[in-house]
Scaffold this motif. Structure first.
Motif, mmCIF file in Angstrom:
data_model
loop_
_atom_site.group_PDB
_atom_site.id
_atom_site.type_symbol
_atom_site.label_atom_id
_atom_site.label_comp_id
_atom_site.label_asym_id
_atom_site.label_seq_id
_atom_site.Cartn_x
_atom_site.Cartn_y
_atom_site.Cartn_z
ATOM 1 N N GLY A 18 6.133 0.284 1.586
ATOM 2 C CA GLY A 18 6.301 -0.831 0.661
ATOM 3 C C GLY A 18 7.143 -1.937 1.260
ATOM 4 N N LYS A 19 8.171 -1.551 2.005
ATOM 5 C CA LYS A 19 9.024 -2.552 2.672
ATOM 6 C C LYS A 19 8.250 -3.268 3.775
ATOM 7 C CE LYS A 19 13.206 -0.090 1.563
ATOM 8 N NZ LYS A 19 14.306 0.727 2.019
ATOM 9 N N VAL A 20 7.404 -2.525 4.466
ATOM 10 C CA VAL A 20 6.568 -3.131 5.514
ATOM 11 C C VAL A 20 5.614 -4.137 4.882
ATOM 12 C CG1 VAL A 20 4.753 -2.673 7.210
ATOM 13 C CG2 VAL A 20 6.754 -1.180 7.096
ATOM 14 N N VAL A 21 4.988 -3.773 3.767
ATOM 15 C CA VAL A 21 4.075 -4.682 3.071
ATOM 16 C C VAL A 21 4.816 -5.945 2.641
ATOM 17 C CG1 VAL A 21 2.708 -4.997 0.959
ATOM 18 C CG2 VAL A 21 2.459 -2.916 2.303
ATOM 19 N N ASP A 22 5.995 -5.779 2.044
ATOM 20 C CA ASP A 22 6.775 -6.940 1.603
ATOM 21 C C ASP A 22 7.071 -7.891 2.761
ATOM 22 O OD1 ASP A 22 6.823 -6.037 -1.008
ATOM 23 O OD2 ASP A 22 8.836 -5.171 -0.854
ATOM 24 N N GLU A 23 7.487 -7.352 3.882
ATOM 25 C CA GLU A 23 7.820 -8.187 5.041
ATOM 26 C C GLU A 23 6.592 -8.898 5.591
ATOM 27 O OE1 GLU A 23 10.046 -10.250 7.598
ATOM 28 O OE2 GLU A 23 10.842 -8.947 6.013
ATOM 29 N N LEU A 24 5.480 -8.189 5.679
ATOM 30 C CA LEU A 24 4.251 -8.807 6.166
ATOM 31 C C LEU A 24 3.802 -9.947 5.246
ATOM 32 C CD1 LEU A 24 2.319 -5.618 7.291
ATOM 33 C CD2 LEU A 24 3.149 -7.449 8.791
ATOM 34 N N LEU A 25 3.904 -9.734 3.939
ATOM 35 C CA LEU A 25 3.520 -10.771 2.989
ATOM 36 C C LEU A 25 4.431 -11.982 3.106
ATOM 37 C CD1 LEU A 25 2.667 -8.632 -0.170
ATOM 38 C CD2 LEU A 25 1.071 -9.741 1.415
ATOM 39 N N LYS A 26 5.739 -11.732 3.289
ATOM 40 C CA LYS A 26 6.679 -12.843 3.486
ATOM 41 C C LYS A 26 6.314 -13.686 4.693
ATOM 42 C CE LYS A 26 10.673 -10.478 2.775
ATOM 43 N NZ LYS A 26 12.106 -10.229 2.940
ATOM 44 N N ARG A 27 5.772 -13.018 5.708
ATOM 45 C CA ARG A 27 5.380 -13.716 6.937
ATOM 46 C C ARG A 27 3.993 -14.340 6.841
ATOM 47 N NH1 ARG A 27 7.812 -10.353 11.992
ATOM 48 N NH2 ARG A 27 9.828 -9.879 11.056
ATOM 49 N N GLY A 28 3.375 -14.215 5.664
ATOM 50 C CA GLY A 28 2.074 -14.835 5.447
ATOM 51 C C GLY A 28 0.905 -14.090 6.060
ATOM 52 N N LYS A 29 1.094 -12.812 6.347
ATOM 53 C CA LYS A 29 0.021 -12.008 6.944
ATOM 54 C C LYS A 29 -0.970 -11.562 5.889
ATOM 55 C CE LYS A 29 1.895 -12.035 11.006
ATOM 56 N NZ LYS A 29 1.330 -12.796 12.091
ATOM 57 N N ASN A 30 -2.202 -11.355 6.305
ATOM 58 C CA ASN A 30 -3.241 -10.796 5.457
ATOM 59 C C ASN A 30 -3.093 -9.281 5.529
ATOM 60 O OD1 ASN A 30 -5.561 -9.936 4.217
ATOM 61 N ND2 ASN A 30 -6.928 -11.198 5.418
ATOM 62 N N VAL A 31 -2.696 -8.670 4.421
ATOM 63 C CA VAL A 31 -2.381 -7.243 4.395
ATOM 64 C C VAL A 31 -3.488 -6.481 3.691
ATOM 65 C CG1 VAL A 31 -0.743 -5.506 3.560
ATOM 66 C CG2 VAL A 31 0.094 -7.717 4.393
ATOM 67 N N ARG A 32 -3.884 -5.375 4.268
ATOM 68 C CA ARG A 32 -4.832 -4.468 3.631
ATOM 69 C C ARG A 32 -4.150 -3.106 3.554
ATOM 70 N NH1 ARG A 32 -10.986 -4.860 4.259
ATOM 71 N NH2 ARG A 32 -10.256 -6.776 3.347
ATOM 72 N N ALA A 33 -4.132 -2.519 2.356
ATOM 73 C CA ALA A 33 -3.484 -1.226 2.152
ATOM 74 C C ALA A 33 -4.537 -0.189 1.786
ATOM 75 C CB ALA A 33 -2.448 -1.317 1.044
ATOM 76 N N LEU A 34 -4.475 0.947 2.422
ATOM 77 C CA LEU A 34 -5.383 2.044 2.128
ATOM 78 C C LEU A 34 -4.638 3.016 1.212
ATOM 79 C CD1 LEU A 34 -8.171 3.142 2.844
ATOM 80 C CD2 LEU A 34 -7.109 4.403 4.695
ATOM 81 N N VAL A 35 -5.187 3.222 0.014
ATOM 82 C CA VAL A 35 -4.504 4.003 -1.011
ATOM 83 C C VAL A 35 -5.423 5.113 -1.491
ATOM 84 C CG1 VAL A 35 -3.425 3.876 -3.292
ATOM 85 C CG2 VAL A 35 -3.256 1.930 -1.738
#
Length: 65
Positions: A18-35
């Motif tokens: 979750g912390k990794v996702v938050d940081e990536l989003l802050k950096r404007g990255k396109n994030v894909r999560a496998l759940v």
């Protein structure tokens, strides 16, 4: 023009993921999560809904026994 590829985060519903996702989003990255389908992804989905660059995909396979 260069299109950035999405960053796949496995374990995005966990504490560290979750912390990794938050940081990536802050950096404007396109994030894909496998759940996994059995995982409560509501916190992840709320993060994703606040960012237009993120997507959330649910896997269709189950974990090995």
């Amino acid at each position: 023009m260069t299109t950035a590829l999405p960053v796949l985060v496995v374990g995005a519903t966990g504490s560290l993921g979750g912390k990794v996702v938050d940081e990536l989003l802050k950096r404007g990255k396109n994030v894909r999560a496998l759940v996994r389908p059995t995982t409560d992804a509501s916190r992840l989905e709320s993060r994703v809904s606040r960012s237009p660059a993120a997507t959330c995909s649910t896997s269709t396979h189950s974990s090995p026994p």
